[in-house]
Design an enzyme around this catalytic site. Sequence first.
Site, PDB file in Angstrom:
ATOM      1  N   TYR A   1      -6.321   5.837   5.242  1.00 52.64           N
ATOM      2  CA  TYR A   1      -6.607   4.973   4.158  1.00 52.64           C
ATOM      3  C   TYR A   1      -5.869   3.584   4.344  1.00 52.64           C
ATOM      4  CZ  TYR A   1      -5.315   2.377  -0.066  1.00 52.64           C
ATOM      5  OH  TYR A   1      -5.344   1.312  -0.977  1.00 52.64           O
TER       6      TYR A   1
ATOM      7  N   GLN B   1       2.091   6.354  -4.832  1.00 49.76           N
ATOM      8  CA  GLN B   1       2.510   7.088  -5.854  1.00 49.76           C
ATOM      9  C   GLN B   1       2.880   6.422  -6.989  1.00 49.76           C
ATOM     10  OE1 GLN B   1       2.295  10.563  -5.332  1.00 49.76           O
ATOM     11  NE2 GLN B   1       2.324  10.649  -3.068  1.00 49.76           N
TER      12      GLN B   1
ATOM     13  N   GLU C   1       0.705  -1.188   0.158  1.00 45.95           N
ATOM     14  CA  GLU C   1       0.000  -0.174   0.225  1.00 45.95           C
ATOM     15  C   GLU C   1       0.785   1.262  -0.116  1.00 45.95           C
ATOM     16  OE1 GLU C   1      -2.903   0.148  -0.775  1.00 45.95           O
ATOM     17  OE2 GLU C   1      -3.809  -1.855  -0.518  1.00 45.95           O
TER      18      GLU C   1
ATOM     19  N   ASP D   1      -9.212   5.238  -1.097  1.00 46.47           N
ATOM     20  CA  ASP D   1      -8.097   6.254  -1.621  1.00 46.47           C
ATOM     21  C   ASP D   1      -8.656   7.002  -2.747  1.00 46.47           C
ATOM     22  OD1 ASP D   1      -8.750   4.244  -3.473  1.00 46.47           O
ATOM     23  OD2 ASP D   1      -6.508   3.655  -3.708  1.00 46.47           O
TER      24      ASP D   1
ATOM     25  N   CYS E   1     -13.634   1.852 -13.501  1.00 40.89           N
ATOM     26  CA  CYS E   1     -13.947   2.996 -13.486  1.00 40.89           C
ATOM     27  C   CYS E   1     -12.816   4.155 -13.319  1.00 40.89           C
ATOM     28  CB  CYS E   1     -14.885   3.536 -12.044  1.00 40.89           C
ATOM     29  SG  CYS E   1     -15.823   4.883 -11.810  1.00 40.89           S
TER      30      CYS E   1
HETATM   31  N1  ADE Z   1      -4.059   0.508  -5.625  1.00 36.97           N
HETATM   32  C1  ADE Z   1      -4.032   0.930  -4.185  1.00 36.97           C
HETATM   33  N2  ADE Z   1      -3.993  -0.224  -3.621  1.00 36.97           N
HETATM   34  C2  ADE Z   1      -4.416  -1.266  -4.297  1.00 36.97           C
HETATM   35  C3  ADE Z   1      -4.429  -2.498  -3.974  1.00 36.97           C
HETATM   36  N3  ADE Z   1      -4.630  -3.010  -2.596  1.00 36.97           N
HETATM   37  N4  ADE Z   1      -4.851  -3.416  -5.264  1.00 36.97           N
HETATM   38  C4  ADE Z   1      -4.811  -2.851  -6.365  1.00 36.97           C
HETATM   39  N5  ADE Z   1      -4.450  -1.619  -6.628  1.00 36.97           N
HETATM   40  C5  ADE Z   1      -4.370  -0.680  -5.594  1.00 36.97           C
END
Ligand code: ADE
Length: 350
Positions: free
Chosen positions: A120, A42, A37, A138, A192
């Site tokens: 988040y 970024q 995460e 997020d 989306c």
């Molecule tokens: N973008 C941010 N967290 C994510 C996740 N766990 N899986 C896929 N895309 C992401």
Amino acid sequence: MENLKEIVTPLMDWYKKHARVLPWRDEPDAYRVWVSEIMLQQTRVEAVKPYFQHFLKELPTIQDLAQVEEERLLKLWEGLGYYNRVRNMQKAAVMIVEQYGGKMPSDYEKILALPGIGSYTAGAIASIAFGIPRPAVDGNVLRVLSRVLKSYEDIMKQSVRRKMEKEVQAVIPKGHAGDFNQALIELGAIVCVPNGAPKCQECPLSGMCKARIDGVAQELPKKTPPKTRKIEDRTVLVLLSDNKAALNKRPKKGLLAGLYELPNLKGHLSQEEVLVFVKQLKLSPIRIQKLPDAKHIFSHMEWHMAGYEVKIEEPTQEPEGFFFVEKEQMEERYSIPAAFEAYTEYFKNR
Ligand code: ADE
């Protein structure tokens, strides 16, 4: 739509069929979720994958992260940018070792209290690793929700994010918090989508999406535009002596704090001005050559760079602040920020 209840079943069914296979999803322990995460904050999924695998191989436990030498840590992050993310991770790892015996606490508030972890990331770790029913909202999720609810509120506002978190919190299905959060994220990431037209024909929520029904999906979400970035002209030098190039270490505070860099100066200097600078360092230039211009975009500013390669005679002593490293060392030991890539690449490929 009165609330988000309607989206739960179609979204969960869709996720079961369409979730991407991602390295951090097959074994969702708290450390793996955390690392992924933070990297994903970024950086795109495809770019993160190899970094994630390498990072986990080098630092397989929170204990390892807490103990690793900073230089090695930064090297593992090289190319991902925003280095404070990984510095904060290390601070948090030290706290986890000291306060929780090296295990991520299975408590949302305790996770949230760790450095570098906001609502988040805390929600993602709590729900995905521990099944704790907390939202993980997020940018992806804000986009999906703005569209489904046809909300024109500014998603850059903290108050709007909190409102959306409440909406999600109210409908998290029992025993499936992690998958529900990931389903929302996934829908935002692959259906989306942010740039260009959303793929409404593939969307399990198209029948209930207010923005889609009213034909305004592409107008949403609303965001205050980011501040325009400051532009800074810089001159970057590849100072070469035999097979070595000069580096120096940036100050402990500020932009790219504590990382190594190629010598560089404010403004766009002429060849003559560069030679004056090099001689001031008590170095003897043999040859100077202009390199292609390059640009690097940080979140809050842009560097517009002019570059020169300057061959110098072997220095009798290293000028203050600078030191010379061999090409192999440069690749193995020093993390040089991506901002200099146009010029370090030039040196590495000689
Ligand atoms: N973008 C941010 N967290 C994510 C996740 N766990 N899986 C896929 N895309 C992401």
